[in-house]
Design a protein around this motif. Structure first.
Motif, PDB file in Angstrom:
ATOM      1  N   ALA A 374       0.839  -1.205   0.000  1.00 44.96           N
ATOM      2  CA  ALA A 374       0.000   0.000   0.000  1.00 44.96           C
ATOM      3  C   ALA A 374       0.874   1.255   0.000  1.00 44.96           C
ATOM      4  CB  ALA A 374      -0.936  -0.011   1.200  1.00 44.96           C
ATOM      5  N   LYS A 375       1.927   1.204   0.797  1.00 48.19           N
ATOM      6  CA  LYS A 375       2.848   2.345   0.852  1.00 48.19           C
ATOM      7  C   LYS A 375       3.527   2.556  -0.514  1.00 48.19           C
ATOM      8  CE  LYS A 375       4.527   5.540   3.195  1.00 48.19           C
ATOM      9  NZ  LYS A 375       3.574   6.503   3.732  1.00 48.19           N
ATOM     10  N   ASP A 395      13.910   3.060  -3.587  1.00 49.35           N
ATOM     11  CA  ASP A 395      14.699   3.780  -2.572  1.00 49.35           C
ATOM     12  C   ASP A 395      13.764   4.544  -1.636  1.00 49.35           C
ATOM     13  OD1 ASP A 395      17.130   2.894  -3.365  1.00 49.35           O
ATOM     14  OD2 ASP A 395      17.735   4.725  -4.443  1.00 49.35           O
ATOM     15  N   GLN A 396      12.758   5.111  -2.241  1.00 50.79           N
ATOM     16  CA  GLN A 396      11.781   5.872  -1.441  1.00 50.79           C
ATOM     17  C   GLN A 396      10.981   4.956  -0.533  1.00 50.79           C
ATOM     18  OE1 GLN A 396       9.597   8.353  -4.375  1.00 50.79           O
ATOM     19  NE2 GLN A 396       9.422   9.734  -2.599  1.00 50.79           N
ATOM     20  N   VAL A 397      10.540   3.809  -1.104  1.00 45.40           N
ATOM     21  CA  VAL A 397       9.757   2.856  -0.294  1.00 45.40           C
ATOM     22  C   VAL A 397      10.616   2.374   0.873  1.00 45.40           C
ATOM     23  CG1 VAL A 397       8.500   0.648  -0.306  1.00 45.40           C
ATOM     24  CG2 VAL A 397       8.421   2.139  -2.325  1.00 45.40           C
ATOM     25  N   LYS A 398      11.873   2.142   0.587  1.00 38.18           N
ATOM     26  CA  LYS A 398      12.805   1.691   1.623  1.00 38.18           C
ATOM     27  C   LYS A 398      12.938   2.764   2.719  1.00 38.18           C
ATOM     28  CE  LYS A 398      17.689   0.620   1.263  1.00 38.18           C
ATOM     29  NZ  LYS A 398      18.595   0.179   0.203  1.00 38.18           N
ATOM     30  N   GLY A 402      11.448   1.287   5.940  1.00 37.95           N
ATOM     31  CA  GLY A 402      12.565   0.611   6.607  1.00 37.95           C
ATOM     32  C   GLY A 402      12.799  -0.796   6.066  1.00 37.95           C
ATOM     33  N   ALA A 403      11.924  -1.246   5.142  1.00 38.41           N
ATOM     34  CA  ALA A 403      12.121  -2.599   4.578  1.00 38.41           C
ATOM     35  C   ALA A 403      13.308  -2.559   3.622  1.00 38.41           C
ATOM     36  CB  ALA A 403      10.865  -3.032   3.831  1.00 38.41           C
ATOM     37  N   ARG A 404      14.059  -3.641   3.593  1.00 38.91           N
ATOM     38  CA  ARG A 404      15.206  -3.698   2.704  1.00 38.91           C
ATOM     39  C   ARG A 404      15.391  -5.125   2.172  1.00 38.91           C
ATOM     40  NH1 ARG A 404      20.203  -2.289   4.523  1.00 38.91           N
ATOM     41  NH2 ARG A 404      19.415  -0.300   5.272  1.00 38.91           N
TER      42      ARG A 404
END
Ligand code: GLU
Length: 446
Positions: A374-375, A395-398, A402-404
């Motif tokens: 969703a994000k 990169d933005q979603v990360k 904080g998911a990687r």
């Protein structure tokens, strides 16, 4: 050397298998490399087992490999030539009539073996008088005809095996013509090789024993002896010989299974040679690697499973121009960008359909991390998209979640493609486009 004339001489009694492809290709590549000619000779003297369908199938299978013969002949249409050769051999005293039945021959053979003698035909028929023969014919017997071998050692310099020889004193005089006037393989093969000007006879090792006899017949007919080369045979991974009649690894089966002809040709030619088995993209290139003098002398075991790997590697390196017409035939568009994005994930060309579906069709997304997806949906940038869009977006979603690593990429891949493996998403994302990507990230089929 003068331009070679080679021939491939299958009997049309089954579909060609990969071992036959080896023989056909070793001949064809020799001719191609040296600017020579390739003759397809259909050995269809066995009328009971030869069919038109199998003959057509052979032509089709060769064409699939990229082999188009310069000349095609059928032995069934050439009987007059064989009859003329018979007349000449009889006139030269090299062909003689025999009247023994198979049972009589078998009894004699057993007697010889019982006495520890080699089971060689004793030439009893040579001692028949004209009267004896007339009597046998009056009984309704018809002769079969044997070639009178000279009991000498015949030498040839085999293109594969080097200096070779056979002592013809240890052989039975071969039957060339049966009672009913039909021919066994030996004489038609020789007559055709002479008539068609064959310069190189390249065939499987199973024919080594015929060579000395054929050389004697050629000489008896006053012909020029061609060069002979006997290549090692292919066996299955478990060491079994291949059989056309049993339909072992038929070229048709391999083609229907979606393999590239060059994957099959590369394996058929390079296995059991001095070269490592690797995918070779064209017959011209393969011609430069095929060297009869450097073939192994042992049977070459090959593993069918290797074909998939060779096929995949050919596709991974295939330029778009080569793929284009075939993609069009499959109803796949997307241009060079699509091909270059997905070719590295193909084992068979037909696999491309999966990725075309992902890019242009409808797929059901798989949502495993609803919050992350969703994000990501909310952060999806506006078009135009290019190869850098994926990196900027993820990169933005990360940064926001904080998911990687896998925890970041796998849920996105699953949502966007419905699958957990596949081509680089950086290349795929612009091809999927924003509308589909957005819908899929919302969990909708699109
Ligand atoms: N018809 C034969 C075969 O298929 C041809 C052998 C030869 O090349 O002389 O084995």
């Amino acid at each position: 050397m003068p331009a070679p004339v080679v021939r491939f001489a299958p009997s049309p009694t089954g579909r060609l298998h990969i071992g036959n492809a080896r023989t056909a290709l070793l001949n064809y590549l020799l001719a191609r490399r040296e600017g020579g000619r390739f003759v397809l000779r259909l050995d269809d003297t066995d009328l009971a087992r030869s069919t038109r369908e199998f003959a057509d199938g052979i032509v089709e299978d060769l064409a699939w490999l990229g082999i188009v013969p310069d000349v095609t002949v059928r032995q069934s249409e050439r009987t007059a030539l064989y009859d003329a050769a018979v007349d000449r051999l009889i006139a030269a005293g090299r062909l003689y009539p025999c009247y023994e039945t198979p049972e009589e021959l078998e009894r004699r053979r057993k007697r010889q073996l019982g006495r520890g003698l080699p089971p060689v035909y004793d030439r009893a028929a040579l001692r028949l008088t004209a009267e004896d023969k007339a009597k046998l014919e009056a009984e309704g017997r018809r002769p079969h005809w044997r070639f009178l071998l000279e009991h000498r050692v015949v030498h040839w310099n085999d293109l594969v095996r080097g200096d070779s020889h056979v002592d013809c004193a240890s052989l039975s005089d071969p039957v060339l013509r049966r009672e009913d006037g039909t021919y066994l393989y030996t004489l038609p093969s020789v007559v055709d090789d002479l008539d068609l000007g064959i310069t190189h006879v390249v065939r499987g090792e199973d024919h080594v024993t015929n060579t000395a006899v054929q050389i004697e017949i050629i000489e008896a007919l006053g012909g020029t002896v061609p060069a002979f080369g006997h290549h090692n045979l292919l066996t299955t991974a478990s060491g079994e010989g291949l059989s056309k009649r049993l339909g072992h690894l038929s070229l048709k089966g391999l083609r229907d299974g979606g393999l590239e002809p060059m994957a099959v040709a590369s394996l058929a030619v390079l296995v059991g040679s001095a070269e490592s088995v690797r995918p070779v993209a064209s017959l011209d290139e393969l011609a430069g690697l095929a060297d009869l003098g450097r073939l192994s002398h042992a049977p070459a075991k090959f593993d069918e499973a290797e074909l998939d790997g060779l096929n995949a590697r050919l596709l991974h390196a295939m330029p778009y121009d080569e793929a284009r017409p075939r993609l069009a035939a499959l109803g796949v568009g997307g241009g060079a960008a699509f091909w270059e994005a997905v070719r590295g994930n193909l084992v068979r060309l037909a696999d491309v359909a999966t990725w075309w579906e992902v890019v242009a069709g409808e797929i059901a997304p798989v949502v495993t991390d609803a919050a992350l997806v969703a994000k990501a949906r909310a952060l999806l940038p506006d078009e135009p998209w290019d190869g850098a869009t994926w990196k900027g977006w993820t990169d933005q979603v990360k940064a926001e979640t904080g998911a990687r690593g896998r925890a970041l990429f796998m849920p996105l891949r699953q949502a966007l493609t419905g699958l957990d493996h596949g081509p680089e998403l950086a290349a795929l994302l612009p091809l999927i486009g924003r509308d589909k990507a957005a819908a899929r990230l919302e969990g909708r089929t699109a």
